[in-house]
Every structure is written in structure tokens, then in C-alpha cells.
Design a protein around this motif. Structure first.
Motif, PDB file in Angstrom:
ATOM      1  N   ALA A 121      19.168  -2.664  42.197  1.00 51.45           N
ATOM      2  CA  ALA A 121      20.611  -1.930  41.665  1.00 51.45           C
ATOM      3  C   ALA A 121      20.544  -0.569  42.254  1.00 51.45           C
ATOM      4  N   ASP A 122      19.428   0.220  42.001  1.00 53.72           N
ATOM      5  CA  ASP A 122      19.280   1.561  42.425  1.00 53.72           C
ATOM      6  C   ASP A 122      17.764   2.077  42.844  1.00 53.72           C
ATOM      7  N   ASP A 123      17.499   3.230  43.215  1.00 53.67           N
ATOM      8  CA  ASP A 123      16.317   3.745  43.346  1.00 53.67           C
ATOM      9  C   ASP A 123      15.671   3.728  42.110  1.00 53.67           C
ATOM     10  N   ALA A 124      16.139   4.006  40.949  1.00 54.54           N
ATOM     11  CA  ALA A 124      15.302   3.888  39.491  1.00 54.54           C
ATOM     12  C   ALA A 124      14.979   2.662  39.290  1.00 54.54           C
ATOM     13  N   GLU A 125      15.729   1.655  39.572  1.00 51.51           N
ATOM     14  CA  GLU A 125      15.034   0.276  39.300  1.00 51.51           C
ATOM     15  C   GLU A 125      13.759   0.044  40.155  1.00 51.51           C
ATOM     16  N   ALA A 126      13.795   0.183  41.373  1.00 49.11           N
ATOM     17  CA  ALA A 126      12.906   0.056  42.333  1.00 49.11           C
ATOM     18  C   ALA A 126      11.795   0.745  41.758  1.00 49.11           C
ATOM     19  N   GLU A 127      11.912   1.982  41.583  1.00 46.46           N
ATOM     20  CA  GLU A 127      10.785   2.951  40.934  1.00 46.46           C
ATOM     21  C   GLU A 127      10.174   2.208  39.882  1.00 46.46           C
ATOM     22  N   GLU A 128      10.997   1.703  38.937  1.00 47.20           N
ATOM     23  CA  GLU A 128      10.493   0.896  37.745  1.00 47.20           C
ATOM     24  C   GLU A 128       9.475  -0.376  37.992  1.00 47.20           C
TER      25      GLU A 128
END
Length: 136
Positions: free
Chosen positions: A120-127
Motif C-alpha cells: 500500500a505504501d512504504d510504511a507497509e513494506a517496512e513493516e
């Protein structure tokens, strides 16, 4: 292991067209190849997934896979190879095996064999990255 077709091939009880038989593994032609020359590489002992492969066997097994990737390319005049492994999910035979598939530009095989997705976004990828890192 009784009932495992790949163990039967390693033991010589199940017929297969062998490419190589060495202490680190056995390689044979897939009976339902993606392309002609598609080789399966299996360890001699019954293991289900990559995580079952003992650390001391990694260099020998993947050294064999590496040599076969070069041999498939050179021996068949392929432009390259696709080297893949399923672990548990989608294994047609529950015995660790690596596919070495000859590739040629324009052969029709596109990317992976499954649909792709996006974060969905970089935050989801980082999670997701953090969860995997934490499991290490």
C-alpha cells in the motif's frame, strides 16, 4: 523415505533420466518440463524444505545446482536459466528439489508463475521487512 518418488529415484527403484548422480545430490529430467532440458536437482537424503537442509550441506548442494545451471545453458545453447524452488506450498513432491529450466529470449515464459501484488505504501513494506528481520 517410503513412498517418496524422489527417494525412489535416488535409490534407483524409480526410473528417471539422470543427468548427474553425486554425493551432494541427484539431477534428472523433469517428466513434465516447462521447456525441454528442465532438470530437477534433489539432495540424496529425504528433506522436505530448504530449511531442513543441514548447514554443512548447503555449499555442496547449491554448488551442484550452480554447475547444472551452467551445464543446462551451455549444453543446450540456452540464453540463460530459471532456477526455482518451492518450500512445502506448491511442491508436487514433498522432497526438497530445485528446478533448473533452460530459457531463451522470446520463449513465452513471463516473470513468475503467480500473480504479483504491491504494498500500500512504504510504511507497509517496512513493516513486512521488520517482521522478517525480527524472525531472523
Amino acid at each position: 523415505m517410503a513412498g517418496c518418488v524422489f527417494c525412489g529415484i535416488v535409490a534407483g527403484d524409480v526410473p528417471a533420466i539422470r543427468v548427474v548422480d553425486e554425493p551432494d545430490g541427484v539431477a534428472f529430467l523433469d517428466t513434465r518440463p516447462v521447456f525441454k532440458g528442465h532438470v530437477l536437482v534433489v539432495p540424496r537424503t529425504h528433506l522436505v524444505a530448504l530449511t531442513d537442509l543441514p548447514v554443512e550441506s548447503i555449499a555442496g548442494y547449491f554448488g551442484l545446482v550452480r554447475r547444472l545451471a551452467a551445464a543446462v545453458e551451455g549444453g543446450l545453447g540456452a540464453g540463460g536459466t530459471f532456477v526455482a524452488m518451492n518450500n512445502k506450498v506448491s511442491q508436487s513432491v514433498p522432497h526438497l528439489h530445485t528446478h533448473v529450466v533452460p530459457r531463451t529470449k522470446g520463449d513465452g515464459l513471463r516473470g513468475f508463475f503467480w500473480p504479483r501484488t504491491r504494498y500500500a505504501d512504504d510504511a507497509e513494506a517496512e513493516e513486512y521487512a521488520a517482521r522478517v528481520t525480527a524472525a531472523l
